[in-house]
Design a protein around this motif. Structure first.
Motif, PDB file in Angstrom:
ATOM      1  N   MET A   1       0.843  -1.186   0.000  1.00 37.66           N
ATOM      2  CA  MET A   1       0.000   0.000   0.000  1.00 37.66           C
ATOM      3  C   MET A   1       0.885   1.245   0.000  1.00 37.66           C
ATOM      4  N   ALA A   2       0.517   2.249  -0.771  1.00 39.56           N
ATOM      5  CA  ALA A   2       1.298   3.479  -0.883  1.00 39.56           C
ATOM      6  C   ALA A   2       1.378   4.198   0.464  1.00 39.56           C
ATOM      7  N   VAL A   3       2.554   4.730   0.745  1.00 43.17           N
ATOM      8  CA  VAL A   3       2.818   5.413   2.004  1.00 43.17           C
ATOM      9  C   VAL A   3       3.259   6.841   1.699  1.00 43.17           C
ATOM     10  N   ILE A   4       2.688   7.801   2.431  1.00 40.81           N
ATOM     11  CA  ILE A   4       3.076   9.200   2.288  1.00 40.81           C
ATOM     12  C   ILE A   4       3.914   9.586   3.512  1.00 40.81           C
ATOM     13  N   VAL A   5       5.026  10.250   3.268  1.00 38.85           N
ATOM     14  CA  VAL A   5       5.907  10.686   4.355  1.00 38.85           C
ATOM     15  C   VAL A   5       6.155  12.175   4.215  1.00 38.85           C
ATOM     16  N   GLU A   6       5.966  12.896   5.307  1.00 38.90           N
ATOM     17  CA  GLU A   6       6.358  14.304   5.370  1.00 38.90           C
ATOM     18  C   GLU A   6       7.598  14.372   6.238  1.00 38.90           C
ATOM     19  N   LEU A   7       8.650  14.973   5.692  1.00 36.08           N
ATOM     20  CA  LEU A   7       9.894  15.068   6.446  1.00 36.08           C
ATOM     21  C   LEU A   7      10.594  16.380   6.161  1.00 36.08           C
ATOM     22  N   THR A   8      11.463  16.767   7.065  1.00 29.80           N
ATOM     23  CA  THR A   8      12.261  17.971   6.867  1.00 29.80           C
ATOM     24  C   THR A   8      13.729  17.574   6.732  1.00 29.80           C
ATOM     25  N   ILE A   9      14.423  18.309   5.864  1.00 30.18           N
ATOM     26  CA  ILE A   9      15.847  18.085   5.622  1.00 30.18           C
ATOM     27  C   ILE A   9      16.537  19.444   5.642  1.00 30.18           C
ATOM     28  N   ASP A  10      17.636  19.550   6.374  1.00 26.99           N
ATOM     29  CA  ASP A  10      18.416  20.785   6.371  1.00 26.99           C
ATOM     30  C   ASP A  10      18.993  21.031   4.987  1.00 26.99           C
ATOM     31  N   SER A  11      19.073  22.296   4.603  1.00 27.23           N
ATOM     32  CA  SER A  11      19.579  22.653   3.268  1.00 27.23           C
ATOM     33  C   SER A  11      20.961  22.086   2.991  1.00 27.23           C
ATOM     34  N   GLY A  82      10.467  25.262   1.075  1.00 27.21           N
ATOM     35  CA  GLY A  82      11.206  25.736   2.227  1.00 27.21           C
ATOM     36  C   GLY A  82      12.383  26.579   1.839  1.00 27.21           C
ATOM     37  N   ASN A  83      13.369  26.559   2.647  1.00 30.64           N
ATOM     38  CA  ASN A  83      14.645  27.197   2.453  1.00 30.64           C
ATOM     39  C   ASN A  83      15.615  26.485   3.376  1.00 30.64           C
ATOM     40  N   ASP A  84      15.471  26.675   4.664  1.00 26.26           N
ATOM     41  CA  ASP A  84      16.261  25.909   5.605  1.00 26.26           C
ATOM     42  C   ASP A  84      15.512  25.795   6.908  1.00 26.26           C
ATOM     43  N   PRO A  85      14.921  24.671   7.196  1.00 27.45           N
ATOM     44  CA  PRO A  85      14.984  23.426   6.446  1.00 27.45           C
ATOM     45  C   PRO A  85      13.955  23.373   5.316  1.00 27.45           C
ATOM     46  N   TRP A  86      14.052  22.338   4.508  1.00 20.33           N
ATOM     47  CA  TRP A  86      13.091  22.057   3.455  1.00 20.33           C
ATOM     48  C   TRP A  86      12.082  21.037   3.965  1.00 20.33           C
ATOM     49  N   LEU A  87      10.826  21.188   3.558  1.00 18.28           N
ATOM     50  CA  LEU A  87       9.796  20.193   3.846  1.00 18.28           C
ATOM     51  C   LEU A  87       9.529  19.417   2.566  1.00 18.28           C
ATOM     52  N   PHE A  88       9.614  18.092   2.653  1.00 21.67           N
ATOM     53  CA  PHE A  88       9.296  17.217   1.527  1.00 21.67           C
ATOM     54  C   PHE A  88       8.085  16.368   1.889  1.00 21.67           C
ATOM     55  N   ARG A  89       7.163  16.228   0.939  1.00 22.28           N
ATOM     56  CA  ARG A  89       6.062  15.267   1.064  1.00 22.28           C
ATOM     57  C   ARG A  89       6.298  14.260  -0.048  1.00 22.28           C
ATOM     58  N   LEU A  90       6.605  13.021   0.345  1.00 25.67           N
ATOM     59  CA  LEU A  90       7.016  11.982  -0.587  1.00 25.67           C
ATOM     60  C   LEU A  90       6.038  10.817  -0.560  1.00 25.67           C
ATOM     61  N   ARG A  91       5.837  10.201  -1.719  1.00 22.12           N
ATOM     62  CA  ARG A  91       5.008   9.004  -1.786  1.00 22.12           C
ATOM     63  C   ARG A  91       5.893   7.825  -2.171  1.00 22.12           C
ATOM     64  N   PHE A  92       5.758   6.733  -1.390  1.00 21.11           N
ATOM     65  CA  PHE A  92       6.478   5.499  -1.662  1.00 21.11           C
ATOM     66  C   PHE A  92       5.464   4.423  -2.017  1.00 21.11           C
ATOM     67  N   ASN A  93       5.871   3.452  -2.823  1.00 21.54           N
ATOM     68  CA  ASN A  93       4.960   2.383  -3.237  1.00 21.54           C
ATOM     69  C   ASN A  93       4.479   1.541  -2.067  1.00 21.54           C
ATOM     70  N   ASP A  94       5.343   1.370  -1.057  1.00 24.25           N
ATOM     71  CA  ASP A  94       4.990   0.572   0.114  1.00 24.25           C
ATOM     72  C   ASP A  94       5.992   0.861   1.226  1.00 24.25           C
ATOM     73  N   HIS A  95       5.795   0.201   2.364  1.00 21.41           N
ATOM     74  CA  HIS A  95       6.702   0.417   3.497  1.00 21.41           C
ATOM     75  C   HIS A  95       8.121  -0.080   3.193  1.00 21.41           C
ATOM     76  N   ALA A  96       8.235  -1.096   2.355  1.00 25.75           N
ATOM     77  CA  ALA A  96       9.558  -1.601   1.993  1.00 25.75           C
ATOM     78  C   ALA A  96      10.368  -0.525   1.261  1.00 25.75           C
ATOM     79  N   ALA A  97       9.721   0.224   0.368  1.00 23.90           N
ATOM     80  CA  ALA A  97      10.403   1.306  -0.346  1.00 23.90           C
ATOM     81  C   ALA A  97      10.788   2.424   0.614  1.00 23.90           C
ATOM     82  N   LEU A  98       9.925   2.698   1.578  1.00 24.89           N
ATOM     83  CA  LEU A  98      10.252   3.700   2.606  1.00 24.89           C
ATOM     84  C   LEU A  98      11.458   3.245   3.424  1.00 24.89           C
TER      85      LEU A  98
END
Length: 196
Positions: A1-11, A82-98
């Motif tokens: 099942m597709a999984v959506i992840v919201e995460l922040t990454i420093d520039s 964003g700028n610093d940090p950046w917010l990403f909303r990513l979709r993965f095919n499943d938990h294994a891909a995450l």
């Protein structure tokens, strides 16, 4: 099942972030990303509308490690801003891909902070049904926001109880029962079944 992840990454953790890092007050959004095996060679403004600017990015000669990790784990960038940090909303095919994404980021020493994980079946974030009482939710929110679960703890259960105006025993029961229900729902749900 597709999984959506919201995460922040420093520039500083990825190529495009380093290239576009600018002074405070500037907010960047990726409108469309076309991957190529090159880093940024040129950044040119193509349109200005009020306080917004649309840039065209020409890529340089080498690929950033974040781009490789996203591609290798077959992630789809739904949103990046964003700028610093950046917010990403990513979709993965499943938990294994995450899991693959997480492991590759560790290999590439790309640090990120997960804000939220949910499946398409669970819907958009912000609407959770953990089947806990209002009192349990209030106790959990107070405990988390006051730092009860941090290491080292920033508050005690007695202080949480004082904030709620209840006895330490009642606070303990609400926090433990609420946490147990939430953790069981999240960790033992069907959507987490493919983690094993």
């Amino acid at each position: 099942m597709a999984v959506i992840v919201e995460l922040t990454i420093d520039s500083e953790s990825f190529g495009l972030g380093r290239v576009t890092a600018v002074s405070n007050g500037v907010h960047l959004e990726l409108e469309r990303v076309v991957r190529d095996d090159r880093l940024v060679d040129d950044l040119a403004a193509v349109a200005r509308i009020e306080d917004r600017v649309l840039y065209k990015v020409n890529w340089g000669e080498s690929t950033s490690s974040l781009t490789r990790v996203l591609t290798d784990s077959e992630a789809t960038i739904l949103e990046a801003r964003g700028n610093d940090p950046w917010l990403f909303r990513l979709r993965f095919n499943d938990h294994a891909a995450l899991t693959e994404f997480h492991n590759r980021c560790q290999d590439e020493t790309i640090e990120f902070h997960v804000e939220r994980i949910y499946t398409l079946a669970e819907g958009e974030p912000g609407v959770y049904n953990f089947d806990i009482t209002d009192e349990q939710q209030e106790a959990l929110v107070t405990a988390v926001s006051e730092g009860y679960f941090e290491v080292p703890r920033r508050t005690t259960l007695n202080e949480v109880a004082d904030r709620l105006g209840i006895s330490p025993q009642a606070a303990s029961e609400r926090v433990r029962r609420g946490a147990d229900t939430v953790l069981r729902k999240v960790l033992l749900s069907q959507s987490a079944a493919d983690l094993s």
